[in-house]
Write a protein that holds these residues in place. Structure first.
Motif, mmCIF file in Angstrom:
data_model
loop_
_atom_site.group_PDB
_atom_site.id
_atom_site.type_symbol
_atom_site.label_atom_id
_atom_site.label_comp_id
_atom_site.label_asym_id
_atom_site.label_seq_id
_atom_site.Cartn_x
_atom_site.Cartn_y
_atom_site.Cartn_z
ATOM 1 N N VAL A 30 4.765 4.192 -1.792
ATOM 2 C CA VAL A 30 4.307 4.511 -0.434
ATOM 3 C C VAL A 30 2.855 4.981 -0.494
ATOM 4 O O VAL A 30 2.016 4.539 0.289
ATOM 5 N N PHE A 31 2.557 5.852 -1.443
ATOM 6 C CA PHE A 31 1.187 6.335 -1.614
ATOM 7 C C PHE A 31 0.244 5.176 -1.944
ATOM 8 O O PHE A 31 -0.839 5.062 -1.367
ATOM 9 N N SER A 32 0.656 4.313 -2.880
ATOM 10 C CA SER A 32 -0.192 3.178 -3.271
ATOM 11 C C SER A 32 -0.482 2.262 -2.095
ATOM 12 O O SER A 32 -1.610 1.799 -1.922
ATOM 13 N N LEU A 33 0.529 2.011 -1.295
ATOM 14 C CA LEU A 33 0.320 1.162 -0.121
ATOM 15 C C LEU A 33 -0.637 1.836 0.860
ATOM 16 O O LEU A 33 -1.546 1.193 1.395
ATOM 17 N N GLU A 133 -6.374 -6.687 8.094
ATOM 18 C CA GLU A 133 -5.788 -5.577 7.332
ATOM 19 C C GLU A 133 -4.913 -6.044 6.182
ATOM 20 O O GLU A 133 -4.970 -5.483 5.095
ATOM 21 N N VAL A 134 -4.067 -7.067 6.408
ATOM 22 C CA VAL A 134 -3.173 -7.499 5.334
ATOM 23 C C VAL A 134 -3.954 -8.079 4.162
ATOM 24 O O VAL A 134 -3.553 -7.910 3.011
ATOM 25 N N TYR A 135 -5.073 -8.733 4.427
ATOM 26 C CA TYR A 135 -5.893 -9.256 3.340
ATOM 27 C C TYR A 135 -6.562 -8.109 2.576
ATOM 28 O O TYR A 135 -6.624 -8.128 1.346
ATOM 29 N N GLN A 136 -7.081 -7.138 3.320
ATOM 30 C CA GLN A 136 -7.685 -5.967 2.664
ATOM 31 C C GLN A 136 -6.674 -5.282 1.762
ATOM 32 O O GLN A 136 -6.971 -4.939 0.618
ATOM 33 N N SER A 137 -5.495 -5.074 2.296
ATOM 34 C CA SER A 137 -4.456 -4.382 1.553
ATOM 35 C C SER A 137 -4.062 -5.174 0.306
ATOM 36 O O SER A 137 -3.936 -4.609 -0.783
ATOM 37 N N ALA A 138 -3.876 -6.463 0.461
ATOM 38 C CA ALA A 138 -3.507 -7.299 -0.684
ATOM 39 C C ALA A 138 -4.575 -7.237 -1.774
ATOM 40 O O ALA A 138 -4.260 -7.091 -2.960
ATOM 41 N N GLY A 150 4.376 -9.938 -7.031
ATOM 42 C CA GLY A 150 5.725 -9.534 -6.647
ATOM 43 C C GLY A 150 5.748 -8.167 -5.988
ATOM 44 O O GLY A 150 6.417 -7.963 -4.965
ATOM 45 N N GLU A 151 5.013 -7.232 -6.583
ATOM 46 C CA GLU A 151 4.939 -5.891 -6.008
ATOM 47 C C GLU A 151 4.236 -5.914 -4.652
ATOM 48 O O GLU A 151 4.645 -5.224 -3.717
ATOM 49 N N ILE A 152 3.184 -6.700 -4.549
ATOM 50 C CA ILE A 152 2.449 -6.804 -3.286
ATOM 51 C C ILE A 152 3.355 -7.369 -2.205
ATOM 52 O O ILE A 152 3.395 -6.853 -1.085
ATOM 53 N N SER A 153 4.097 -8.407 -2.533
ATOM 54 C CA SER A 153 4.984 -9.011 -1.532
ATOM 55 C C SER A 153 6.033 -8.001 -1.072
ATOM 56 O O SER A 153 6.337 -7.920 0.121
ATOM 57 N N GLU A 154 6.544 -7.232 -2.000
ATOM 58 C CA GLU A 154 7.535 -6.214 -1.649
ATOM 59 C C GLU A 154 6.924 -5.123 -0.775
ATOM 60 O O GLU A 154 7.495 -4.720 0.235
ATOM 61 N N MET A 155 5.748 -4.667 -1.148
ATOM 62 C CA MET A 155 5.105 -3.581 -0.412
ATOM 63 C C MET A 155 4.681 -4.016 0.989
ATOM 64 O O MET A 155 4.718 -3.220 1.923
ATOM 65 N N LEU A 156 4.277 -5.262 1.134
ATOM 66 C CA LEU A 156 3.849 -5.750 2.441
ATOM 67 C C LEU A 156 5.006 -6.355 3.237
ATOM 68 O O LEU A 156 4.837 -6.721 4.394
ATOM 69 N N GLY A 157 6.164 -6.468 2.571
ATOM 70 C CA GLY A 157 7.336 -6.987 3.260
ATOM 71 C C GLY A 157 7.238 -8.468 3.590
ATOM 72 O O GLY A 157 7.697 -8.904 4.639
#
Length: 186
Positions: A30-33, A133-138, A150-157
């Protein structure tokens, strides 16, 4: 070890230790996201946001039906809260600690090279802030926090292929924006 679904059911029944276990399992992600959205210069705000997210989750836990995985629900709440905070707070200043998406220089640069590097990093930070935003976050999750697709897909849902697409599209857009400013990254 109980699954998230089991812990959620126990927490919904009033088991405080079950909720504490859910927090323990998911607090780092949660913090990382949150940091990936707010930017690395906003770690204290990301810490506060993570706490607020868990408070919100605790208050809403009774209404969680389990239609989605708990972690997906939690990450979606985190993503929405971070985007809302970012838009309210106008986190628009360049982050001095932002990691540039380029190779590290192996030797100590001179003053001219340092100035050029700073200018290029500034341009990169400005271009990143113009991305959705989703591109920045990724990008931040991948390059700054070292998360895998895999982690990114999970974190971004989102599905893994969508996360890959976000990274690919973000790189394309950055390359074009930087080229317009006279920079080339091949």
């Amino acid at each position: 070890m109980d699954s998230d679904a089991q812990l959620v059911r126990r927490a919904q029944g009033g088991d405080q230790s079950a909720f504490a276990e859910l927090v323990s399992r998911h607090r780092d992600l949660v913090f990382s996201l949150a940091v990936s959205i707010l930017g690395p210069a906003h770690v204290p705000e990301a810490e506060d946001l993570a706490q607020e997210v868990f408070l919100k989750v605790y208050r809403r836990l009774a209404s969680f039906r389990g239609d989605a995985e708990f972690r997906s629900w939690l990450y979606r709440i985190t993503f929405n809260e971070a985007v809302n905070l970012k838009s309210r707070a106008r986190f628009r200043r360049p982050a001095a600690g932002e990691v540039a998406l380029r190779s590290a220089v192996t030797s100590e640069p001179g003053p001219d090279e340092q100035a050029e590097d700073a200018e290029r990093d500034q341009a990169l930070a400005e271009c990143i802030r113009k991305l959705p935003e989703v591109y920045q976050s990724a990008l931040r999750l991948y390059y700054w926090l070292g998360k895998g697709v895999g982690e990114i897909s999970e974190m971004l849902g989102v599905p893994e292929n969508t996360a890959k697409s976000y990274l690919h599209r973000a790189r394309q857009l950055l390359r074009g924006m930087l080229k317009e400013r006279g920079y080339s990254y091949e």
